[in-house]
Design an enzyme around this catalytic site. Structure first.
Site, PDB file in Angstrom:
ATOM      1  N   PRO A 174      40.513  50.664  35.659  1.00 14.96           N
ATOM      2  CA  PRO A 174      41.331  51.717  35.444  1.00 14.96           C
ATOM      3  C   PRO A 174      42.248  51.380  36.133  1.00 14.96           C
ATOM      4  O   PRO A 174      42.633  50.568  36.743  1.00 14.96           O
ATOM      5  CB  PRO A 174      41.115  53.275  36.317  1.00 14.96           C
ATOM      6  N   GLY A 210      46.971  50.670  37.941  1.00 16.31           N
ATOM      7  CA  GLY A 210      46.724  51.278  38.553  1.00 16.31           C
ATOM      8  C   GLY A 210      45.904  52.411  39.449  1.00 16.31           C
ATOM      9  O   GLY A 210      46.139  52.837  40.032  1.00 16.31           O
ATOM     10  N   GLY A 222      44.675  50.080  42.093  1.00 18.83           N
ATOM     11  CA  GLY A 222      43.594  50.433  43.493  1.00 18.83           C
ATOM     12  C   GLY A 222      42.624  49.297  43.270  1.00 18.83           C
ATOM     13  O   GLY A 222      41.878  48.650  44.379  1.00 18.83           O
ATOM     14  N   GLY A 246      42.516  45.946  41.529  1.00 19.99           N
ATOM     15  CA  GLY A 246      42.603  44.563  40.476  1.00 19.99           C
ATOM     16  C   GLY A 246      42.975  44.675  39.696  1.00 19.99           C
ATOM     17  O   GLY A 246      42.491  43.677  38.689  1.00 19.99           O
ATOM     18  N   SER A 247      42.729  46.177  38.620  1.00 23.80           N
ATOM     19  CA  SER A 247      43.143  45.972  37.255  1.00 23.80           C
ATOM     20  C   SER A 247      44.301  44.593  36.571  1.00 23.80           C
ATOM     21  O   SER A 247      43.942  44.095  35.456  1.00 23.80           O
ATOM     22  CB  SER A 247      43.834  46.911  36.282  1.00 23.80           C
ATOM     23  N   SER A 248      45.281  43.958  37.286  1.00 28.13           N
ATOM     24  CA  SER A 248      46.261  42.718  36.656  1.00 28.13           C
ATOM     25  C   SER A 248      46.035  42.181  37.237  1.00 28.13           C
ATOM     26  O   SER A 248      46.254  41.182  36.169  1.00 28.13           O
ATOM     27  CB  SER A 248      47.496  43.537  37.283  1.00 28.13           C
ATOM     28  N   ALA A 249      45.466  41.283  38.213  1.00 28.11           N
ATOM     29  CA  ALA A 249      45.129  40.399  38.348  1.00 28.11           C
ATOM     30  C   ALA A 249      44.039  39.729  37.664  1.00 28.11           C
ATOM     31  O   ALA A 249      43.545  38.863  37.430  1.00 28.11           O
ATOM     32  CB  ALA A 249      44.457  40.076  40.056  1.00 28.11           C
ATOM     33  N   ALA A 250      42.798  40.614  37.496  1.00 25.16           N
ATOM     34  CA  ALA A 250      41.843  40.831  36.490  1.00 25.16           C
ATOM     35  C   ALA A 250      42.386  40.602  35.149  1.00 25.16           C
ATOM     36  O   ALA A 250      41.545  39.400  34.874  1.00 25.16           O
ATOM     37  CB  ALA A 250      40.500  41.813  36.697  1.00 25.16           C
ATOM     38  N   ASP A 283      44.628  40.025  45.921  1.00 30.28           N
ATOM     39  CA  ASP A 283      44.074  40.398  45.087  1.00 30.28           C
ATOM     40  C   ASP A 283      43.864  39.043  43.583  1.00 30.28           C
ATOM     41  O   ASP A 283      42.194  39.429  43.560  1.00 30.28           O
ATOM     42  CB  ASP A 283      45.399  41.119  43.582  1.00 30.28           C
TER      43      ASP A 283
HETATM   44  O1  PMV Z   1      46.103  49.926  46.364  1.00 35.26           O
HETATM   45  P1  PMV Z   1      45.716  48.660  46.089  1.00 35.26           P
HETATM   46  O2  PMV Z   1      44.402  47.986  46.209  1.00 35.26           O
HETATM   47  O3  PMV Z   1      46.477  47.482  45.311  1.00 35.26           O
HETATM   48  O4  PMV Z   1      46.355  48.078  47.917  1.00 35.26           O
HETATM   49  C1  PMV Z   1      46.915  47.957  48.132  1.00 35.26           C
HETATM   50  C2  PMV Z   1      46.918  47.349  49.639  1.00 35.26           C
HETATM   51  C3  PMV Z   1      48.101  47.738  51.179  1.00 35.26           C
HETATM   52  O5  PMV Z   1      48.450  47.174  52.207  1.00 35.26           O
HETATM   53  C4  PMV Z   1      48.736  48.667  50.993  1.00 35.26           C
HETATM   54  C5  PMV Z   1      49.225  46.953  50.024  1.00 35.26           C
HETATM   55  C6  PMV Z   1      49.594  46.187  50.422  1.00 35.26           C
HETATM   56  O6  PMV Z   1      50.796  45.440  49.979  1.00 35.26           O
HETATM   57  O7  PMV Z   1      48.773  44.619  51.130  1.00 35.26           O
END
Ligand code: PMV
Length: 308
Positions: free
Chosen positions: A93, A95, A97, A99-103, A144
């Site tokens: 999914p 946005g 968190g 890691g979709s963009s890096a993957a 990521d």
């Molecule tokens: O939402 P994610 O998985 O991209 O994680 C953000 C992690 C934070 O520590 C809140 C922000 C960051 O840039 O490290």
């Protein structure tokens, strides 16, 4: 199909938010949920065909990480633009968190370099993806691209060389999605405001998160499931203290704990988004997953570390 290249998603297990203030964080790959890229010849230059986005990118478009990545790979290797379509599809999914963009960028990087006959090691892939993401997304921390390219747990401190490490056993996780879209940018900015207002208090929390993260790394290496669970729950309390919790996250964590999880916490930016729970074993993992979905939420199962 042997020209299919894939890359996993990721989640943060310990240290989110504190990592922005120079503390360590730990992220692990989500190997079961991947982005895939595969190439086929065409007659009109390089096209990256992002099937889920229903968008096509060529080399002229420099506002996306795929085109920047492709341009860099071609120029570094002194190669002309190939007549090639790289198809891209992802189970991750966006946005969320995970890691979709890096993957997706990593899968494209592998497909293109393979077509060009260029051998890249994990570090080179990670750097290429990091640099492309930097241009498009501003200031990614680098966690990521590292965890996705190495597909190993990573211990990460901003600005330092990331360290990969080996879990002492296999661990079974359930990710639960609150369904509340939360912007990491916003929660990071709220934490900054709180830190500006009460630096002493917030830095105290960040230091406690640091201790938890260090203990978490050791417990993962030693294969101590129950201890990791306890540490995850402590990390969640601290994340609630810094103001990035959400009642739906607590509700999901409660469901997971009642279903037998040894511990659970929010993962990533918080304020909604996902939580991650640790199960004792694969059967408990399934049970926790089912309890979360019965309550009407989306859940994913993932595991990491080798079976011993
Ligand atoms: O939402 P994610 O998985 O991209 O994680 C953000 C992690 C934070 O520590 C809140 C922000 C960051 O840039 O490290």
């Amino acid at each position: 199909m042997d020209n299919r290249f894939t890359a996993p998603g990721k989640i943060i297990l310990f240290g989110e938010h504190a990592v922005v203030y120079g503390k360590p964080a730990i992220a692990i790959p989500v190997s079961g949920m991947r982005a895939s890229a595969w190439s086929e010849p065409n007659e009109k230059g390089l096209t990256i065909n992002a099937l889920d986005l229903n968008e096509k990118f060529d080399l002229k478009n420099t506002s996306n990480q795929f085109s920047i990545l492709a341009q860099t790979i071609l120029s570094q290797n002194k190669q002309n633009e190939p007549n090639l379509t790289i198809n891209l599809s992802s189970k991750l999914p966006q946005g969320s968190g995970m890691g979709s963009s890096a993957a997706t960028a990593t899968a494209v990087c592998k497909a293109l370099s393979n077509h060009l006959g260029v051998d890249l090691d994990a570090n080179q892939v990670s750097e290429l993806v990091f640099n492309a993401e930097k241009i498009v997304h501003g200031t990614p921390s680098g966690i990521d691209n590292t965890v996705v390219a190495y597909e190993m747990p990573v211990y990460f401190i901003k600005g330092e060389k990331p360290v990969t490490f080996t879990p002492g056993r296999r661990f079974y996780l359930v990710i639960g999605d609150t369904g509340i879209e939360a912007s990491t940018k916003e929660t990071v900015s709220n934490v900054r405001k709180a830190w500006e207002k009460e630096p002493g208090l917030m830095e105290g929390y960040f230091s406690e998160i640091e201790i938890v993260t260090e203990k978490g790394k050791l417990a993962i290496e030693q294969g101590k499931t129950e201890l990791i669970g306890e540490i995850m729950s402590k990390n969640h309390e601290l994340l609630n203290s810094i103001g990035v919790g959400h009642k739906k996250l607590d509700e999901l964590i409660d469901i997971a704990n009642k279903a037998g999880a040894v511990g659970a916490k929010l993962t990533g930016g918080g304020g909604g988004g996902n939580m991650v729970a640790l199960a004792k074993n694969i059967d408990d993992q399934q049970y926790i997953h089912d309890k979360i979905t019965e309550a009407g939420y989306r859940a994913y199962q993932t595991s990491f570390g080798e079976q011993r």
